[in-house]
Design a protein around this motif. Structure first.
Motif, PDB file in Angstrom:
ATOM      1  N   MET A 149       0.825  -1.199   0.000  1.00  0.00           N
ATOM      2  CA  MET A 149       0.000   0.000   0.000  1.00  0.00           C
ATOM      3  C   MET A 149       0.869   1.262   0.000  1.00  0.00           C
ATOM      4  SD  MET A 149      -3.147   0.750   2.567  1.00  0.00           S
ATOM      5  CE  MET A 149      -3.662  -0.947   2.370  1.00  0.00           C
ATOM      6  N   LYS A 150       1.933   1.250   0.766  1.00  0.00           N
ATOM      7  CA  LYS A 150       2.841   2.402   0.810  1.00  0.00           C
ATOM      8  C   LYS A 150       3.486   2.625  -0.551  1.00  0.00           C
ATOM      9  CE  LYS A 150       3.925   2.045   5.754  1.00  0.00           C
ATOM     10  NZ  LYS A 150       4.964   1.746   6.756  1.00  0.00           N
ATOM     11  N   GLU A 151       3.848   1.527  -1.232  1.00  0.00           N
ATOM     12  CA  GLU A 151       4.447   1.653  -2.567  1.00  0.00           C
ATOM     13  C   GLU A 151       3.436   2.229  -3.554  1.00  0.00           C
ATOM     14  OE1 GLU A 151       6.952   1.548  -5.847  1.00  0.00           O
ATOM     15  OE2 GLU A 151       7.329   1.575  -3.679  1.00  0.00           O
ATOM     16  N   ALA A 152       2.196   1.783  -3.444  1.00  0.00           N
ATOM     17  CA  ALA A 152       1.149   2.300  -4.327  1.00  0.00           C
ATOM     18  C   ALA A 152       0.910   3.787  -4.073  1.00  0.00           C
ATOM     19  CB  ALA A 152      -0.141   1.515  -4.123  1.00  0.00           C
ATOM     20  N   LEU A 153       0.889   4.172  -2.795  1.00  0.00           N
ATOM     21  CA  LEU A 153       0.709   5.593  -2.451  1.00  0.00           C
ATOM     22  C   LEU A 153       1.878   6.427  -2.961  1.00  0.00           C
ATOM     23  CD1 LEU A 153      -0.698   5.219   1.186  1.00  0.00           C
ATOM     24  CD2 LEU A 153      -1.960   5.977  -0.836  1.00  0.00           C
ATOM     25  N   ARG A 154       3.066   5.846  -2.926  1.00  0.00           N
ATOM     26  CA  ARG A 154       4.232   6.571  -3.416  1.00  0.00           C
ATOM     27  C   ARG A 154       4.139   6.825  -4.922  1.00  0.00           C
ATOM     28  NH1 ARG A 154       8.789   5.843  -6.015  1.00  0.00           N
ATOM     29  NH2 ARG A 154       8.350   3.637  -6.396  1.00  0.00           N
ATOM     30  N   ARG A 155       3.609   5.837  -5.632  1.00  0.00           N
ATOM     31  CA  ARG A 155       3.510   5.965  -7.083  1.00  0.00           C
ATOM     32  C   ARG A 155       2.388   6.930  -7.494  1.00  0.00           C
ATOM     33  NH1 ARG A 155       4.582  -0.114  -9.692  1.00  0.00           N
ATOM     34  NH2 ARG A 155       6.589  -0.475  -8.631  1.00  0.00           N
ATOM     35  N   ASP A 156       1.255   6.835  -6.827  1.00  0.00           N
ATOM     36  CA  ASP A 156       0.148   7.754  -7.133  1.00  0.00           C
ATOM     37  C   ASP A 156      -0.794   7.777  -5.940  1.00  0.00           C
ATOM     38  OD1 ASP A 156      -2.158   9.110  -8.153  1.00  0.00           O
ATOM     39  OD2 ASP A 156      -1.463   8.670 -10.170  1.00  0.00           O
ATOM     40  N   ASP A 157      -0.603   8.769  -5.077  1.00  0.00           N
ATOM     41  CA  ASP A 157      -1.360   8.859  -3.830  1.00  0.00           C
ATOM     42  C   ASP A 157      -2.859   9.020  -4.093  1.00  0.00           C
ATOM     43  OD1 ASP A 157      -2.164   9.181  -1.240  1.00  0.00           O
ATOM     44  OD2 ASP A 157      -0.553  10.553  -0.703  1.00  0.00           O
ATOM     45  N   GLU A 158      -3.218   9.892  -5.030  1.00  0.00           N
ATOM     46  CA  GLU A 158      -4.630  10.213  -5.254  1.00  0.00           C
ATOM     47  C   GLU A 158      -5.406   9.019  -5.803  1.00  0.00           C
ATOM     48  OE1 GLU A 158      -5.328  13.937  -7.269  1.00  0.00           O
ATOM     49  OE2 GLU A 158      -3.430  14.733  -6.570  1.00  0.00           O
ATOM     50  N   LYS A 159      -4.903   8.410  -6.854  1.00  0.00           N
ATOM     51  CA  LYS A 159      -5.620   7.274  -7.444  1.00  0.00           C
ATOM     52  C   LYS A 159      -5.680   6.100  -6.457  1.00  0.00           C
ATOM     53  CE  LYS A 159      -4.754   8.162 -12.348  1.00  0.00           C
ATOM     54  NZ  LYS A 159      -3.985   9.399 -12.213  1.00  0.00           N
ATOM     55  N   THR A 160      -4.594   5.877  -5.726  1.00  0.00           N
ATOM     56  CA  THR A 160      -4.584   4.771  -4.763  1.00  0.00           C
ATOM     57  C   THR A 160      -5.611   5.008  -3.661  1.00  0.00           C
ATOM     58  OG1 THR A 160      -2.239   4.331  -5.169  1.00  0.00           O
ATOM     59  CG2 THR A 160      -3.151   3.510  -3.108  1.00  0.00           C
ATOM     60  N   SER A 161      -5.707   6.232  -3.159  1.00  0.00           N
ATOM     61  CA  SER A 161      -6.683   6.549  -2.108  1.00  0.00           C
ATOM     62  C   SER A 161      -8.100   6.330  -2.612  1.00  0.00           C
ATOM     63  CB  SER A 161      -6.509   8.002  -1.650  1.00  0.00           C
ATOM     64  OG  SER A 161      -5.225   8.202  -1.093  1.00  0.00           O
ATOM     65  N   LEU A 162      -8.388   6.792  -3.824  1.00  0.00           N
ATOM     66  CA  LEU A 162      -9.729   6.619  -4.374  1.00  0.00           C
ATOM     67  C   LEU A 162     -10.015   5.145  -4.655  1.00  0.00           C
ATOM     68  CD1 LEU A 162     -12.315   7.964  -5.265  1.00  0.00           C
ATOM     69  CD2 LEU A 162     -11.265   8.436  -7.492  1.00  0.00           C
ATOM     70  N   PHE A 163      -8.991   4.428  -5.111  1.00  0.00           N
ATOM     71  CA  PHE A 163      -9.133   2.995  -5.387  1.00  0.00           C
ATOM     72  C   PHE A 163      -9.559   2.233  -4.127  1.00  0.00           C
ATOM     73  CE2 PHE A 163      -7.196  -1.252  -5.331  1.00  0.00           C
ATOM     74  CZ  PHE A 163      -7.761  -1.825  -6.466  1.00  0.00           C
ATOM     75  N   PHE A 164      -8.863   2.476  -3.035  1.00  0.00           N
ATOM     76  CA  PHE A 164      -9.185   1.733  -1.818  1.00  0.00           C
ATOM     77  C   PHE A 164     -10.462   2.237  -1.158  1.00  0.00           C
ATOM     78  CE2 PHE A 164      -4.707   0.363  -2.033  1.00  0.00           C
ATOM     79  CZ  PHE A 164      -4.934  -1.015  -1.942  1.00  0.00           C
ATOM     80  N   ALA A 165     -10.821   3.495  -1.408  1.00  0.00           N
ATOM     81  CA  ALA A 165     -12.122   3.972  -0.931  1.00  0.00           C
ATOM     82  C   ALA A 165     -13.247   3.176  -1.597  1.00  0.00           C
ATOM     83  CB  ALA A 165     -12.279   5.464  -1.227  1.00  0.00           C
ATOM     84  N   LEU A 166     -13.080   2.883  -2.881  1.00  0.00           N
ATOM     85  CA  LEU A 166     -14.086   2.107  -3.601  1.00  0.00           C
ATOM     86  C   LEU A 166     -14.066   0.633  -3.188  1.00  0.00           C
ATOM     87  CD1 LEU A 166     -13.611   3.671  -7.149  1.00  0.00           C
ATOM     88  CD2 LEU A 166     -15.600   3.945  -5.677  1.00  0.00           C
ATOM     89  N   VAL A 167     -12.847   0.062  -3.055  1.00  0.00           N
ATOM     90  CA  VAL A 167     -12.743  -1.356  -2.702  1.00  0.00           C
ATOM     91  C   VAL A 167     -13.340  -1.613  -1.318  1.00  0.00           C
ATOM     92  CG1 VAL A 167     -11.122  -3.215  -2.147  1.00  0.00           C
ATOM     93  CG2 VAL A 167     -10.778  -1.813  -4.196  1.00  0.00           C
ATOM     94  N   THR A 168     -13.020  -0.745  -0.357  1.00  0.00           N
ATOM     95  CA  THR A 168     -13.568  -0.929   0.990  1.00  0.00           C
ATOM     96  C   THR A 168     -15.070  -0.686   1.029  1.00  0.00           C
ATOM     97  OG1 THR A 168     -12.882   1.348   1.487  1.00  0.00           O
ATOM     98  CG2 THR A 168     -11.413  -0.430   2.199  1.00  0.00           C
ATOM     99  N   ARG A 169     -15.557   0.226   0.185  1.00  0.00           N
ATOM    100  CA  ARG A 169     -17.006   0.429   0.112  1.00  0.00           C
ATOM    101  C   ARG A 169     -17.667  -0.821  -0.465  1.00  0.00           C
ATOM    102  NH1 ARG A 169     -21.594   0.122   0.683  1.00  0.00           N
ATOM    103  NH2 ARG A 169     -23.233   1.520  -0.089  1.00  0.00           N
ATOM    104  N   ARG A 170     -17.007  -1.451  -1.414  1.00  0.00           N
ATOM    105  CA  ARG A 170     -17.546  -2.678  -1.995  1.00  0.00           C
ATOM    106  C   ARG A 170     -17.681  -3.772  -0.933  1.00  0.00           C
ATOM    107  NH1 ARG A 170     -16.568  -7.438  -4.802  1.00  0.00           N
ATOM    108  NH2 ARG A 170     -17.403  -7.553  -6.924  1.00  0.00           N
ATOM    109  N   GLY A 171     -16.751  -3.771   0.001  1.00  0.00           N
ATOM    110  CA  GLY A 171     -16.797  -4.753   1.079  1.00  0.00           C
ATOM    111  C   GLY A 171     -17.565  -4.289   2.289  1.00  0.00           C
TER     112      GLY A 171
END
Length: 565
Positions: A149-171
C-alpha cells in the motif's frame, strides 16, 4: 473631255466590288456579333468553372484530411496498445479478483501468484502494488499489505486513495471507506483537480458511497464551490467557460441552405453566423432535454456499481497515456468535422477534457457537455448540469443577447454590378425598379459607347480627298467610292451592334430580376427561420429552471438523504 470620259466609263465592276464589299462587311459584322456572344458565354462558363474548381479543391483537401486522420488514428491506437497494453492485464485483474472472491471459485494462492506476476510486468504502474495489497489483505497478510500500500501511495497517492475507498465500500467497510475518502479529499485543490475525480462524482451521484461518506462528499462539493466562488472574477470566468462550452455545440448550416443569399449577398457571413447562433438554442435544449429524459438504470447491487467505477478509474485516467489520448481525440474530431482541421482544433481546444488538472467547475462543464471524453455517467451529467444551471443560464442568455445584437438589419445584395439593400423583402417593387433603372443606364451607356472607329472616319476623309483628286485622275474615284463605302457600311454596322447590345441587356435584366426575386424570397425564409429558432431560447431557460441538484444526487444503494443545496 474629262466629263465625257466619266460619263462613258463602265462602272459595273465598281458596283460589283462595292456589293462584294458590303457582303464582306456584313459577314464580318455577323462574325463579330457571334464572337461577342461566345465571349459572354465563355466568361459565364469560366466563372462557373472557377467556382467548381475551388469547390473541388476544397472537397479534395477535406477528403485527404479525413483519410489521413483515419490512417493516423489507427496508428495512435496501435501505439497505445503497444506501449500500454500490458497495463490492460493489470486492470483486468482488479475486478476479476474481487468477483472471484465473491463466489469463492479461485484459490487464494492463485490470486497471490497472479498479482505478483503483474508487479513484475508493470514496474512503474500504480495499480500493480494495489493488486499486491489487495491480495495480501484477502490473505490476512497485514505486513505485506501495508508495504504494498505504501508503494502504491508513493507511485500515485490520489488514485490509490480513491481505489481503496471504492474497494472498501464494496466490502461494506464504511469506516475504512470514509477514511480513504477523507485522505483523497485532503489531497485535492479545487482549482487543480485530477480528471479521475469524475469517479468520485459518479459514485456520489449514483449513491455508491455509504450514508456518512455521501454526506461528506456533498459537503466537500459545497466547500469546493464556495472556495472557488471567493476568487475575484469567478462569475465572469464561469460565464466565459460555459459560453465556450455551449458554443462548441454550434452546428453549421447545410451548404445548400439559401444558395442565392450565399452567392449574391455580401452580408451572408453575418446572416449565416446569426442563424447558426439562433439554431444553437434548439441544439442546447435538445442536448439537455435528452439527458434529463433518459432513465438511469441502477446497478443490481453495490458490487456491480463499484466494479463499474473501478473499471473506469483503472482504465481511463493514466497520465502517461494522455499525449496519445489527445492525439486520438483530435483525430476523431477531424473525422467528425468531415476533414475541417481548423474547426476540429477549435473544438479540441475548447473541450479541455484531457487536461491533466482543471478546476472543479471546469470538470462539471466537461461532464455536462462532453461525457464521452470525460467518462461521466448519465447520473453525473444530470447532477453537473443541475449544479451549474445558474451559470449555464447566464451564459446562454449572454450568447442569445450577443447574437441578437449582431443580427444584421439591412441585407446587402449585389447582382451583376447592381447593389441594393433590403430588410425583409418588403421593398421588392422598389428594388426591381432600381435594378431596371440601373440596367437601363448601363444599356444607354453601352449603346453610346458603340461608335464609329477612327478607321471609319479615315475612310470618309479618304473618300472626300480622292473625290477631289479624281477630277484630275479619274481612277481615284474608285478608291473614293471604297472609302465612302467603308464609312457607310461601318455606320450601318454600328446601328446593328447597338440593337444587339439592347437585346443583350434586356436578357441580362430578365436574368437579374429572377436572381433578385429568388434572393428576396430566401431573405423572407431566412427571417422566418431565424425568428423560429430564436424563439427556442425561452425553452432552454424553462428547462434549466425546472431542475435542482437535490433531484440528481441519488441514493440508490443507501437510505441517507442528500444534503447538497
Amino acid at each position: 473631255m474629262s466629263e465625257k470620259i466619266i460619263y462613258d466609263a463602265d462602272l459595273t465592276y465598281i458596283e460589283r466590288s462595292l456589293s462584294s464589299l458590303e457582303q464582306g462587311f456584313n459577314y464580318v459584322s455577323d462574325q463579330v456579333d457571334s464572337v461577342n456572344n461566345e465571349l459572354l458565354d465563355t466568361r459565364t462558363s469560366l466563372e462557373d468553372l472557377i467556382q467548381e474548381f475551388k469547390d473541388f479543391v476544397k472537397k479534395d483537401q477535406l477528403e485527404k484530411n479525413i483519410q489521413l486522420a483515419e490512417t493516423r488514428i489507427v496508428k495512435v491506437r496501435q501505439e497505445l496498445e503497444t506501449e500500454y497494453g500490458h497495463y490492460a492485464d493489470v486492470r483486468r485483474k482488479v475486478t476479476g479478483i474481487l468477483q472471484a472472491v465473491d463466489v469463492s471459485l479461485v484459490k487464494k494462492e492463485t490470486i497471490e501468484n497472479a498479482t505478483e506476476e503483474q508487479m513484475l510486468s508493470a514496474p512503474r504502474y500504480w495499480l500493480a502494488p494495489c493488486l499486491i495489497a489487495l491480495s495480501a489483505w484477502l490473505n490476512d497478510q497485514k505486513e505485506l499489505a501495508d508495504k504494498a500500500m505504501k508503494e502504491a501511495l508513493r507511485r500515485d497517492d490520489e488514485k490509490t486513495s480513491l481505489f481503496f475507498a471504492l474497494v472498501t465500500r464494496r466490502g461494506t467497510r464504511y469506516k475504512a471507506s470514509r477514511e480513504w475518502l477523507e485522505r483523497y479529499f485532503g489531497l485535492q485543490d479545487p482549482h487543480h483537480l485530477e480528471r479521475e475525480v469524475v469517479v468520485l462524482i459518479d459514485g456520489f451521484s449514483n449513491g455508491i458511497f455509504g450514508p456518512d461518506a455521501r454526506i461528506k462528499c456533498g459537503k466537500q462539493i459545497e466547500a469546493w464551490i464556495e472556495e472557488l466562488s471567493q476568487k475575484v472574477g469567478f462569475i465572469e470566468e464561469q460565464h466565459e467557460q460555459w459560453k465556450v462550452a455551449l458554443e462548441s455545440k454550434i452546428q453549421r448550416l447545410d451548404d445548400q441552405s439559401f444558395p442565392y443569399l450565399k452567392k449574391y449577398s455580401p452580408t451572408w457571413g453575418q446572416l449565416e453566423e446569426s442563424l447558426e447562433g439562433a439554431c444553437l438554442n434548439r441544439t442546447i435544449h435538445d442536448h439537455f432535454n435528452g439527458i434529463f429524459t433518459k432513465e438511469i438504470l441502477p446497478a443490481k447491487n453495490i458490487a456491480y456499481a463499484v466494479d463499474a467505477l473501478l473499471d473506469s478509474l483503472v482504465s481511463k485516467f493514466d497520465e502517461e497515456e494522455i499525449p496519445l489520448r489527445k492525439d486520438e481525440r483530435l483525430l476523431s474530431l477531424v473525422i467528425q468535422e468531415e476533414g475541417d482541421r481548423q474547426r476540429a482544433q477549435q473544438l479540441f481546444d475548447n473541450e479541455k477534457t484531457l487536461e491533466e488538472r482543471v478546476s472543479f467547475t471546469q470538470l462539471l462543464t466537461n461532464f455536462a457537455m462532453h461525457p464521452e471524453v470525460s467518462n461521466a455517467s448519465l447520473a453525473t451529467q444530470k447532477f453537473s448540469i443541475a449544479l451549474s444551471k445558474d451559470w449555464i443560464k447566464d451564459a446562454h442568455n449572454d450568447i442569445t443577447l450577443k447574437n441578437r445584437a449582431s443580427l444584421p438589419i439591412d441585407v446587402d445584395l449585389e447582382i451583376d454590378l447592381w447593389k441594393g439593400t433590403s430588410q425583409d423583402g418588403s421593398n421588392e417593387e422598389e428594388l426591381v425598379q432600381s435594378l431596371s433603372t440601373h440596367m437601363t443606364q448601363r444599356k444607354e451607356k453601352a449603346i453610346n459607347n458603340v461608335k464609329l472607329g477612327v478607321e471609319h472616319w479615315v475612310g470618309l476623309g479618304v473618300g472626300i480627298l480622292f473625290t477631289l483628286m479624281g477630277f484630275s485622275v479619274p481612277f481615284l474615284f474608285v478608291l473614293a467610292l471604297l472609302g465612302f463605302g467603308y464609312f457607310f457600311f461601318g455606320k450601318k454596322n454600328v446601328q446593328k451592334r447597338k440593337d444587339q447590345v439592347a437585346v443583350e441587356f434586356e436578357q441580362l435584366l430578365a436574368h437579374c430580376k429572377q436572381v433578385l426575386l429568388a434572393s428576396l424570397a430566401e431573405l423572407v425564409d431566412w427571417r422566418t427561420r431565424y425568428s423560429e429558432e430564436d424563439g427556442q431560447a425561452i425553452r432552454v431557460t424553462e428547462l434549466l429552471e425546472s431542475i435542482s441538484p437535490e433531484q440528481y444526487a441519488f441514493s440508490s444503494h443507501d437510505a441517507a438523504r442528500s444534503v447538497v443545496n
